[in-house]
Each structure stands twice: as structure tokens, then as C-alpha cells.
Design a protein around this motif. Structure first.
Motif, PDB file in Angstrom:
ATOM      1  N   MET A  84      -3.648  -5.846   3.988  1.00 33.14           N
ATOM      2  CA  MET A  84      -2.384  -6.304   4.484  1.00 33.14           C
ATOM      3  C   MET A  84      -1.299  -6.200   3.539  1.00 33.14           C
ATOM      4  N   TYR A  85      -1.534  -6.692   2.206  1.00 35.41           N
ATOM      5  CA  TYR A  85      -0.595  -6.543   1.071  1.00 35.41           C
ATOM      6  C   TYR A  85      -0.073  -4.935   0.719  1.00 35.41           C
ATOM      7  N   ALA A  86      -1.011  -4.002   0.903  1.00 35.17           N
ATOM      8  CA  ALA A  86      -0.773  -2.583   0.823  1.00 35.17           C
ATOM      9  C   ALA A  86       0.411  -2.390   1.792  1.00 35.17           C
ATOM     10  N   ASN A  87       0.141  -2.686   3.180  1.00 31.97           N
ATOM     11  CA  ASN A  87       1.072  -2.452   4.057  1.00 31.97           C
ATOM     12  C   ASN A  87       2.536  -3.072   3.810  1.00 31.97           C
ATOM     13  N   LEU A  88       2.202  -4.308   3.356  1.00 38.57           N
ATOM     14  CA  LEU A  88       3.474  -5.163   3.070  1.00 38.57           C
ATOM     15  C   LEU A  88       4.344  -4.723   1.977  1.00 38.57           C
ATOM     16  N   MET A  89       3.663  -4.191   0.896  1.00 38.42           N
ATOM     17  CA  MET A  89       4.380  -3.346  -0.251  1.00 38.42           C
ATOM     18  C   MET A  89       5.252  -2.104   0.526  1.00 38.42           C
ATOM     19  N   ASN A  90       4.493  -1.272   1.209  1.00 36.45           N
ATOM     20  CA  ASN A  90       4.959  -0.122   1.507  1.00 36.45           C
ATOM     21  C   ASN A  90       6.256  -0.479   2.534  1.00 36.45           C
ATOM     22  N   SER A  91       6.242  -1.479   3.235  1.00 34.48           N
ATOM     23  CA  SER A  91       7.033  -1.990   4.116  1.00 34.48           C
ATOM     24  C   SER A  91       8.485  -2.184   3.648  1.00 34.48           C
ATOM     25  N   THR A  92       8.586  -2.606   2.343  1.00 39.87           N
ATOM     26  CA  THR A  92       9.661  -3.147   1.859  1.00 39.87           C
ATOM     27  C   THR A  92      10.196  -1.904   1.375  1.00 39.87           C
ATOM     28  N   GLY A  93       9.783  -0.498   1.212  1.00 40.75           N
ATOM     29  CA  GLY A  93      10.609   0.514   0.817  1.00 40.75           C
ATOM     30  C   GLY A  93      10.593   0.728  -0.623  1.00 40.75           C
ATOM     31  N   ASP A  94       9.991  -0.384  -1.283  1.00 40.54           N
ATOM     32  CA  ASP A  94      10.293  -0.139  -2.827  1.00 40.54           C
ATOM     33  C   ASP A  94       9.007   0.328  -3.345  1.00 40.54           C
ATOM     34  N   TYR A  95       7.898   0.619  -2.697  1.00 43.61           N
ATOM     35  CA  TYR A  95       6.466   1.114  -3.415  1.00 43.61           C
ATOM     36  C   TYR A  95       6.037   2.033  -2.279  1.00 43.61           C
ATOM     37  N   ASP A  96       5.084   2.914  -2.765  1.00 42.59           N
ATOM     38  CA  ASP A  96       4.460   4.063  -2.164  1.00 42.59           C
ATOM     39  C   ASP A  96       2.965   3.885  -2.549  1.00 42.59           C
ATOM     40  N   VAL A  97       1.953   3.100  -1.772  1.00 43.93           N
ATOM     41  CA  VAL A  97       0.602   2.924  -2.175  1.00 43.93           C
ATOM     42  C   VAL A  97      -0.113   3.685  -0.864  1.00 43.93           C
ATOM     43  N   THR A  98      -1.287   4.010  -1.555  1.00 48.63           N
ATOM     44  CA  THR A  98      -2.431   4.416  -0.465  1.00 48.63           C
ATOM     45  C   THR A  98      -3.541   3.486  -0.494  1.00 48.63           C
ATOM     46  N   PHE A  99      -4.061   2.654   0.721  1.00 44.77           N
ATOM     47  CA  PHE A  99      -5.080   2.011   0.569  1.00 44.77           C
ATOM     48  C   PHE A  99      -6.336   2.778   1.040  1.00 44.77           C
ATOM     49  N   VAL A 100      -7.502   2.408   0.224  1.00 45.26           N
ATOM     50  CA  VAL A 100      -8.757   3.280   0.561  1.00 45.26           C
ATOM     51  C   VAL A 100      -9.914   2.261   0.855  1.00 45.26           C
ATOM     52  N   TYR A 101     -10.500   2.391   1.999  1.00 43.50           N
ATOM     53  CA  TYR A 101     -11.862   1.740   2.028  1.00 43.50           C
ATOM     54  C   TYR A 101     -12.916   2.523   1.421  1.00 43.50           C
ATOM     55  N   PRO A 102     -13.496   1.925   0.565  1.00 47.48           N
ATOM     56  CA  PRO A 102     -14.519   2.567  -0.419  1.00 47.48           C
ATOM     57  C   PRO A 102     -15.912   2.984   0.303  1.00 47.48           C
ATOM     58  N   GLU A 103     -16.325   3.984  -0.134  1.00 52.45           N
ATOM     59  CA  GLU A 103     -17.526   4.253   0.748  1.00 52.45           C
ATOM     60  C   GLU A 103     -18.642   3.557   0.786  1.00 52.45           C
ATOM     61  N   GLU A 104     -18.701   2.584  -0.084  1.00 52.54           N
ATOM     62  CA  GLU A 104     -19.573   1.466   0.178  1.00 52.54           C
ATOM     63  C   GLU A 104     -19.220   0.390   0.994  1.00 52.54           C
ATOM     64  N   GLY A 105     -17.993   0.637   1.437  1.00 48.45           N
ATOM     65  CA  GLY A 105     -17.534  -0.575   2.426  1.00 48.45           C
ATOM     66  C   GLY A 105     -16.458  -1.377   1.849  1.00 48.45           C
ATOM     67  N   ALA A 106     -15.296  -1.511   2.293  1.00 48.10           N
ATOM     68  CA  ALA A 106     -14.526  -2.859   1.918  1.00 48.10           C
ATOM     69  C   ALA A 106     -15.106  -4.091   2.189  1.00 48.10           C
ATOM     70  N   ILE A 107     -14.445  -5.041   1.441  1.00 51.98           N
ATOM     71  CA  ILE A 107     -14.753  -6.315   1.590  1.00 51.98           C
ATOM     72  C   ILE A 107     -14.098  -6.773   2.881  1.00 51.98           C
ATOM     73  N   GLY A 108     -14.811  -7.323   3.909  1.00 48.22           N
ATOM     74  CA  GLY A 108     -14.268  -8.044   4.928  1.00 48.22           C
ATOM     75  C   GLY A 108     -13.827  -9.477   4.757  1.00 48.22           C
ATOM     76  N   SER A 109     -12.453  -9.845   5.409  1.00 49.38           N
ATOM     77  CA  SER A 109     -12.004 -11.185   5.093  1.00 49.38           C
ATOM     78  C   SER A 109     -11.502 -11.546   6.662  1.00 49.38           C
ATOM     79  N   LEU A 110     -11.729 -12.711   6.864  1.00 41.99           N
ATOM     80  CA  LEU A 110     -11.582 -13.306   8.554  1.00 41.99           C
ATOM     81  C   LEU A 110     -10.509 -14.452   8.276  1.00 41.99           C
ATOM     82  N   SER A 111      -9.609 -14.600   9.234  1.00 43.29           N
ATOM     83  CA  SER A 111      -8.983 -15.462   9.411  1.00 43.29           C
ATOM     84  C   SER A 111      -9.356 -16.429  10.458  1.00 43.29           C
ATOM     85  N   VAL A 112      -9.946 -17.519   9.822  1.00 45.33           N
ATOM     86  CA  VAL A 112     -10.952 -18.577  10.607  1.00 45.33           C
ATOM     87  C   VAL A 112     -10.030 -19.891  11.366  1.00 45.33           C
ATOM     88  N   MET A 113     -10.164 -19.953  12.519  1.00 46.63           N
ATOM     89  CA  MET A 113      -9.566 -21.288  13.304  1.00 46.63           C
ATOM     90  C   MET A 113     -10.929 -22.193  13.482  1.00 46.63           C
TER      91      MET A 113
END
Length: 361
Positions: A245-274
Motif C-alpha cells: 500500500m505504501y509503495a503505491n502511495l509513494m508512487n502516487s505522489t509523483g515524487d518517487y519511483d519504486v517497485t514492489f516485489v512479492y518475495p519468492e518465499e511469499g510476502a507477509i500477509g496483513s489483514l484489516s480486521v473489523m
């Protein structure tokens, strides 16, 4: 196989860096004025939702606030703050906190459940529960409205060899130019577990991971992307452990150019729980959770927050399809850990990181 992407702007205008930082800002004192001039204490004609501020508060307001008021006659009030501050408030004060619904990560939801301050969700009051993915269901006491990931972000043009694995963080190329989670970071237990697994250990044997983390040569530690983003702009950081989410947010500002990678072992999942706070307004809370899970709202939340939708009837919106895993890809690219085990692990691990790792950094 790692899956890189270069995020792009969504159709919903994203908040700037200052608003993003408010996702983990200090919680408002009970009874203090909030943005709309009301207070954080429930008065019976409003629903108090405990949530990160900034982008989350803005998005939920845009997506469902008017519809919630139209359907219930009540309005939404937000009690914002960091994950830990907010769960501690609910645990220490229970229904006296004035909070009706808490939105938090899976680990802290599990902590609140263990403390006995949550009320079970009722399937008849939240029909959309029947349509959510298995990964979204947090026992009887919580349901996620979306999933996102923590992986590796790198600054385009600043690395010769883009990372594809968690093990690449120890590459000589990145030494002295990486940003890693701080000791108290919300996903340090998962990060430390992965470091242990890479070196023959695991959650039950963290020593190999502690030793490996101590050998990293970070340029900085971070809790939020704003801690390392200026260093990326100056060339002092080229690789960071970060949320999609933050990688997307950084790029959306136009001030950064980053690429997000899902590591081959699996990215760490995070949930927004209600979850519903025991003693809160169960009827209004159920109506809120139902709206958050309805297909049209799920699509809007996914687009704005770069979440994989929890409702299995909802496809990832086209505007973020190259940045958010589809339902059938989530298990391949994102790894979820046992929240109760993480909660039990955290206190001792934080001490280990603070005493054995941080001094080496």
C-alpha cells in the motif's frame, strides 16, 4: 516466482505523505473533538469506529458514510490512532472506551479477543459474512474487509540486481542502503520468523533469525514509509522492507519511483480486521460491517487501499489489478501467520531485537 509491479495512480485521489503518516498517529483522547466537530464518545445516534487515521478514515468516509447514515439514521465517528494505542484503549476500558467497532490487524484483534473485550459476529445480522474468503474470517470475533502485503520495495534505477527473495536483503550490493522494520514494528515477528527460516530455524527457534538480522547493515529503521522515503530521494536508501500500500502511495505522489516485489518465499500477509466491542451498539456495528463487505463498497475500498477484497464475489478493480493479487493468487504470493502465536511471541521478541540486534545496527 517473484512478482514485481510499478504502482500507478488510482481513480480515487490519494492523500499526501502527511495524511498517510496519520494512519498510525496518536489516538484522540476520549471525548475530544474529531474532524466533524463531534466527540469520540458514542451518544446512541452515532457509531464510533476505532481505526487508523489518514487514508483509512478518508476512504471509509467516502465509501460508506452517507449510505450508513441513510440506512441507520446514525453517523460515523472515528476514534483514530496507532494499532497498539487503540487496542490498549479498548482492552483497558472496554465499552467505556466509547468504541463500537475496532479495525485493526489480525494479531491485535486476537489480543483483544483473548482479553475478552470483543463480541461475536452474528451471521444473521451480517449476511455478507457468507460471501467472504476463508482468509478473511478471524474466528467468531472478527472479519477482514481486505488483505495487503509486506514485501520488498526498491528504488528504480538505484539497484543493479532487483531483489526477488527475502534472502537478497543480505546481499553485499544492498549493504548500508536498506531500510528495515524497527524493533516494535507491527510485522517484526513475521520478519524475524522468516529470517530464522532462511537460516534453519523458525518461530520455535528464533536464534538463527536474530543472528541473521544482527548481520544486516541498514541505513535506517522505519515504522512508516516516511521514515525512509527522504533517504530514497537522496540516494541513501535503495531497498526497503515495506507494505504494498505504501509503495503505491509513494508512487502516487509523483515524487518517487519504486517497485514492489512479492518475495519468492511469499510476502507477509496483513489483514484489516473489523470486530465488535463487547457492550457497544451491536445493531449499528453489524450494519457497518455489512456495508463494508457489500460488493460495490468492497471494490471502492480495494481501489483506494490497494487491498485484495474479502468478498469472493468481487474482482480486483482494473485500475489496481497489476498491483493487488486476485483472490486465487493470494495464497501463492502472500503468506499469513497464526495471529495468536504472533501475539504470544511479540513481547519476548521485541526484547531480543532491542538487546541483540539494534545495537549491531
Amino acid at each position: 516466482m517473484s512478482r514485481p509491479y510499478s504502482p500507478r495512480r488510482t481513480t480515487l485521489t490519494l492523500l499526501a505523505a502527511g495524511s498517510a503518516l496519520a494512519l498510525a498517529g496518536c489516538s484522540a483522547p476520549e471525548g475530544a473533538p474529531v474532524a466533524d466537530g463531534t466527540t469520540s464518545a458514542s451518544s446512541g445516534d452515532e457509531l464510533v469506529v476505532s481505526v487508523w487515521g489518514g487514508l483509512y478514515e478518508e476512504t471509509i468516509t467516502t465509501a460508506i458514510a452517507d449510505e450508513f447514515t441513510e440506512k441507520t439514521g446514525a453517523k460515523l465517528v472515528f476514534d483514530t490512532g496507532s494499532s497498539t494505542d487503540r487496542v490498549n484503549k479498548v482492552i483497558s476500558q472496554g465499552s467505556g472506551s466509547g468504541v463500537d467497532v475496532m479495525i485493526n490487524n489480525g494479531e491485535l484483534t486476537s489480543t483483544a479477543e483473548t482479553a475478552g473485550v470483543l463480541a461475536p459476529l452474528a451471521a444473521d445480522a451480517v449476511p455478507a459474512l457468507a460471501d467472504v474468503a476463508d482468509w478473511a474470517v478471524q474466528g467468531d470475533y472478527g472479519v477482514a474487509f481486505g488483505a495487503y502485503a509486506m514485501g520488498i520495495a526498491y528504488v528504480n534505477g538505484a539497484v543493479d540486481t532487483p531483489p526477488t527473495s527475502w534472502a537478497d536483503l543480505w546481499s553485499d550490493e544492498y549493504a548500508g542502503k536498506i531500510a528495515v522494520p524497527g524493533a516494535a514494528h507491527g510485522h517484526m515477528p513475521q520478519f524475524a520468523t522468516i529470517a530464522a527460516e532462511l537460516n534453519g530455524g523458525g518461530m520455535d527457534d528464533l536464534d538463527p533469525g536474530i543472528e541473521a538480522l544482527a548481520q544486516l547493515e541498514p541505513a535506517t529503521t522505519s515504522m512508516f514509509y516516511t521514515d525512509w522515503a527522504p533517504l530514497a530521494a537522496s540516494g541513501e536508501v535503495s531497498v526497503a522492507v515495506e507494505y504494498s500500500m505504501y509503495a503505491n502511495l509513494m508512487n502516487s505522489t509523483g515524487d518517487y519511483d519504486v517497485t514492489f516485489v512479492y518475495p519468492e518465499e511469499g510476502a507477509i500477509g496483513s489483514l484489516s480486521v473489523m470486530s465488535m466491542v463487547d457492550g457497544g451498539d451491536a445493531e449499528l456495528a453489524s450494519a457497518f460491517i455489512e456495508l463494508m463487505l457489500e460488493p460495490e463498497n468492497q471494490a471502492e475500498l480495494s481501489e483506494a487501499l490497494f487491498h485484495t477484497p474479502a468478498n469472493t464475489a468481487v474482482e480486483v478493480p482494473e485500475s489496481v489489478a497489476d498491483t493487488v493479487p486476485a483472490q486465487d493468487e493470494l495464497g501463492e504470493e502472500v503468506r499469513f501467520f497464526d495471529d495468536a502465536a504472533l501475539a504470544e511471541l511479540r513481547p519476548g521478541l521485541t526484547q531480543l531485537i532491542t538487546t541483540r540486534v539494534v545495537p549491531e545496527w
